[in-house]
Design a protein around this motif. Structure first.
Motif, PDB file in Angstrom:
ATOM      1  N   GLN A  48      51.995  58.037   1.628  1.00  0.00           N
ATOM      2  CA  GLN A  48      53.045  58.997   1.329  1.00  0.00           C
ATOM      3  C   GLN A  48      52.880  60.285   2.135  1.00  0.00           C
ATOM      4  OE1 GLN A  48      53.596  59.665  -2.835  1.00  0.00           O
ATOM      5  NE2 GLN A  48      55.482  60.807  -2.540  1.00  0.00           N
ATOM      6  N   ASP A  49      51.629  60.704   2.387  1.00  0.00           N
ATOM      7  CA  ASP A  49      51.390  61.934   3.147  1.00  0.00           C
ATOM      8  C   ASP A  49      51.426  61.713   4.662  1.00  0.00           C
ATOM      9  OD1 ASP A  49      48.978  60.706   3.760  1.00  0.00           O
ATOM     10  OD2 ASP A  49      47.724  62.183   2.739  1.00  0.00           O
ATOM     11  N   GLY A  50      51.710  60.466   5.098  1.00  0.00           N
ATOM     12  CA  GLY A  50      51.817  60.163   6.523  1.00  0.00           C
ATOM     13  C   GLY A  50      50.529  59.691   7.157  1.00  0.00           C
ATOM     14  N   SER A  51      49.431  59.715   6.423  1.00  0.00           N
ATOM     15  CA  SER A  51      48.166  59.246   6.991  1.00  0.00           C
ATOM     16  C   SER A  51      48.134  57.717   6.987  1.00  0.00           C
ATOM     17  CB  SER A  51      46.981  59.820   6.213  1.00  0.00           C
ATOM     18  OG  SER A  51      47.004  59.382   4.869  1.00  0.00           O
ATOM     19  N   PRO A  52      47.371  57.129   7.917  1.00  0.00           N
ATOM     20  CA  PRO A  52      47.340  55.670   7.999  1.00  0.00           C
ATOM     21  C   PRO A  52      46.478  55.056   6.901  1.00  0.00           C
ATOM     22  CG  PRO A  52      45.906  56.622   9.649  1.00  0.00           C
ATOM     23  CD  PRO A  52      46.603  57.769   8.971  1.00  0.00           C
ATOM     24  N   ARG A  53      46.824  53.820   6.555  1.00  0.00           N
ATOM     25  CA  ARG A  53      46.040  53.046   5.598  1.00  0.00           C
ATOM     26  C   ARG A  53      45.956  51.618   6.138  1.00  0.00           C
ATOM     27  NH1 ARG A  53      46.463  53.636  -0.447  1.00  0.00           N
ATOM     28  NH2 ARG A  53      48.509  54.525  -0.038  1.00  0.00           N
ATOM     29  N   THR A  54      44.782  51.002   6.041  1.00  0.00           N
ATOM     30  CA  THR A  54      44.621  49.613   6.454  1.00  0.00           C
ATOM     31  C   THR A  54      44.083  48.788   5.290  1.00  0.00           C
ATOM     32  OG1 THR A  54      42.375  49.940   7.281  1.00  0.00           O
ATOM     33  CG2 THR A  54      44.177  50.204   8.876  1.00  0.00           C
ATOM     34  N   THR A  55      44.397  47.504   5.340  1.00  0.00           N
ATOM     35  CA  THR A  55      43.883  46.575   4.340  1.00  0.00           C
ATOM     36  C   THR A  55      43.896  45.170   4.916  1.00  0.00           C
ATOM     37  OG1 THR A  55      44.005  45.910   2.010  1.00  0.00           O
ATOM     38  CG2 THR A  55      46.073  45.961   3.227  1.00  0.00           C
ATOM     39  N   GLY A  56      43.092  44.300   4.309  1.00  0.00           N
ATOM     40  CA  GLY A  56      43.124  42.893   4.679  1.00  0.00           C
ATOM     41  C   GLY A  56      44.327  42.223   4.037  1.00  0.00           C
ATOM     42  N   LEU A  79      55.041  50.221   2.037  1.00  0.00           N
ATOM     43  CA  LEU A  79      56.133  49.599   2.794  1.00  0.00           C
ATOM     44  C   LEU A  79      57.497  49.878   2.181  1.00  0.00           C
ATOM     45  CD1 LEU A  79      54.484  46.199   3.725  1.00  0.00           C
ATOM     46  CD2 LEU A  79      54.907  48.154   5.237  1.00  0.00           C
ATOM     47  N   ARG A  80      57.563  50.023   0.876  1.00  0.00           N
ATOM     48  CA  ARG A  80      58.832  50.397   0.252  1.00  0.00           C
ATOM     49  C   ARG A  80      59.256  51.787   0.689  1.00  0.00           C
ATOM     50  NH1 ARG A  80      58.368  48.654  -6.102  1.00  0.00           N
ATOM     51  NH2 ARG A  80      59.166  46.533  -5.842  1.00  0.00           N
ATOM     52  N   ARG A  81      58.301  52.667   0.819  1.00  0.00           N
ATOM     53  CA  ARG A  81      58.583  54.060   1.181  1.00  0.00           C
ATOM     54  C   ARG A  81      58.861  54.195   2.679  1.00  0.00           C
ATOM     55  NH1 ARG A  81      54.634  55.613  -1.409  1.00  0.00           N
ATOM     56  NH2 ARG A  81      53.120  55.384   0.231  1.00  0.00           N
ATOM     57  N   ASP A  82      58.072  53.521   3.487  1.00  0.00           N
ATOM     58  CA  ASP A  82      58.209  53.569   4.948  1.00  0.00           C
ATOM     59  C   ASP A  82      57.899  52.168   5.453  1.00  0.00           C
ATOM     60  OD1 ASP A  82      57.858  53.835   7.729  1.00  0.00           O
ATOM     61  OD2 ASP A  82      57.160  55.891   7.519  1.00  0.00           O
ATOM     62  N   PRO A  83      58.898  51.432   5.914  1.00  0.00           N
ATOM     63  CA  PRO A  83      58.703  50.013   6.220  1.00  0.00           C
ATOM     64  C   PRO A  83      57.924  49.720   7.500  1.00  0.00           C
ATOM     65  CG  PRO A  83      60.920  50.672   6.791  1.00  0.00           C
ATOM     66  CD  PRO A  83      60.284  51.855   6.091  1.00  0.00           C
ATOM     67  N   ARG A  84      57.563  50.728   8.269  1.00  0.00           N
ATOM     68  CA  ARG A  84      56.864  50.476   9.532  1.00  0.00           C
ATOM     69  C   ARG A  84      55.448  49.950   9.271  1.00  0.00           C
ATOM     70  NH1 ARG A  84      57.491  56.129  12.303  1.00  0.00           N
ATOM     71  NH2 ARG A  84      57.141  56.703  10.131  1.00  0.00           N
ATOM     72  N   PHE A  85      55.039  48.977  10.094  1.00  0.00           N
ATOM     73  CA  PHE A  85      53.703  48.412   9.967  1.00  0.00           C
ATOM     74  C   PHE A  85      53.170  48.033  11.337  1.00  0.00           C
ATOM     75  CE2 PHE A  85      56.336  44.638  10.168  1.00  0.00           C
ATOM     76  CZ  PHE A  85      55.592  43.792  10.980  1.00  0.00           C
ATOM     77  N   SER A  86      51.861  47.835  11.372  1.00  0.00           N
ATOM     78  CA  SER A  86      51.196  47.220  12.505  1.00  0.00           C
ATOM     79  C   SER A  86      50.228  46.199  11.925  1.00  0.00           C
ATOM     80  CB  SER A  86      50.448  48.274  13.334  1.00  0.00           C
ATOM     81  OG  SER A  86      49.895  47.671  14.489  1.00  0.00           O
ATOM     82  N   LEU A  87      50.204  45.013  12.483  1.00  0.00           N
ATOM     83  CA  LEU A  87      49.390  43.917  11.989  1.00  0.00           C
ATOM     84  C   LEU A  87      48.513  43.413  13.123  1.00  0.00           C
ATOM     85  CD1 LEU A  87      48.882  41.731   9.735  1.00  0.00           C
ATOM     86  CD2 LEU A  87      50.716  40.428  10.850  1.00  0.00           C
ATOM     87  N   GLN A  88      47.218  43.326  12.877  1.00  0.00           N
ATOM     88  CA  GLN A  88      46.295  42.844  13.901  1.00  0.00           C
ATOM     89  C   GLN A  88      45.632  41.571  13.419  1.00  0.00           C
ATOM     90  OE1 GLN A  88      43.743  45.701  15.653  1.00  0.00           O
ATOM     91  NE2 GLN A  88      42.606  44.196  16.811  1.00  0.00           N
TER      92      GLN A  88
END
Length: 170
Positions: A48-56, A79-88
């Motif tokens: 929500q504050d714009g910082s990145p978060r990662t998870t498995g 993702l509901r709040r901001d739908p952008r993602f990056s997946l590795q």
């Protein structure tokens, strides 16, 4: 191909995984193989504050779509709040990264609970723990990085509406 407004006001095109596969079948096949090699991969979202978060996360390529199934109240809220993602893709053990490093970026679109047909098809194939959030993706970029001939670092970048761009570095 559909056009969507990013949360930062930019307009960009996102496509289904089936459209990626139709445009660049070799890159799509390589990406799917890399994701199939391991169960868990790394998803990056924005808090929500714009910082990145990662998870498995486990992902599925089904019916021409790339899907994310998530536990309730997990990163699904990001993702509901901001739908952008990056997946590795999981790089695997050691440093060989057989098949290279693959990343996919885009937007996640939640499948509503009242779309029982889509959710049932996914649940029949994947058998996720209930309840779950389900997102299909709109892909805006696929990147593959690998070493060629033990000499070149090769970076392939694909975006909707353009051919794969290949960069080689020594």
């Amino acid at each position: 191909m559909s056009t969507h407004m990013d949360t930062d006001g930019r307009t960009g095109a996102g496509v289904s995984w089936g459209e990626v596969a139709a445009a660049e079948p070799d890159l799509a096949r390589t990406a799917e193989e890399r994701f199939a090699a391991y169960t868990h991969h790394v998803l990056a979202t924005l808090r929500q504050d714009g910082s990145p978060r990662t998870t498995g996360l486990e992902v599925r390529f089904l019916d021409g779509e790339l899907w994310f199934g998530m536990m309730p109240r997990s990163m699904a809220l990001d993702l509901r709040r901001d739908p952008r993602f990056s997946l590795q893709a999981n790089p695997g053990e050691g440093t060989t990264m057989g098949g290279g490093d693959v990343r996919i970026a885009g937007r996640a679109v939640e499948v509503p609970e009242d779309d029982t047909e889509t959710r049932a098809r996914y649940a029949e194939e994947v058998e996720p723990p209930e309840p779950f959030h389900l997102f299909r993706t709109e892909v805006t970029e696929v990147v593959r990085t690998y070493v060629e001939d033990e000499k070149y670092l090769v970076v392939q970048v694909w975006k909707p509406g353009a051919p794969v761009r290949t960069l080689r570095r020594t």
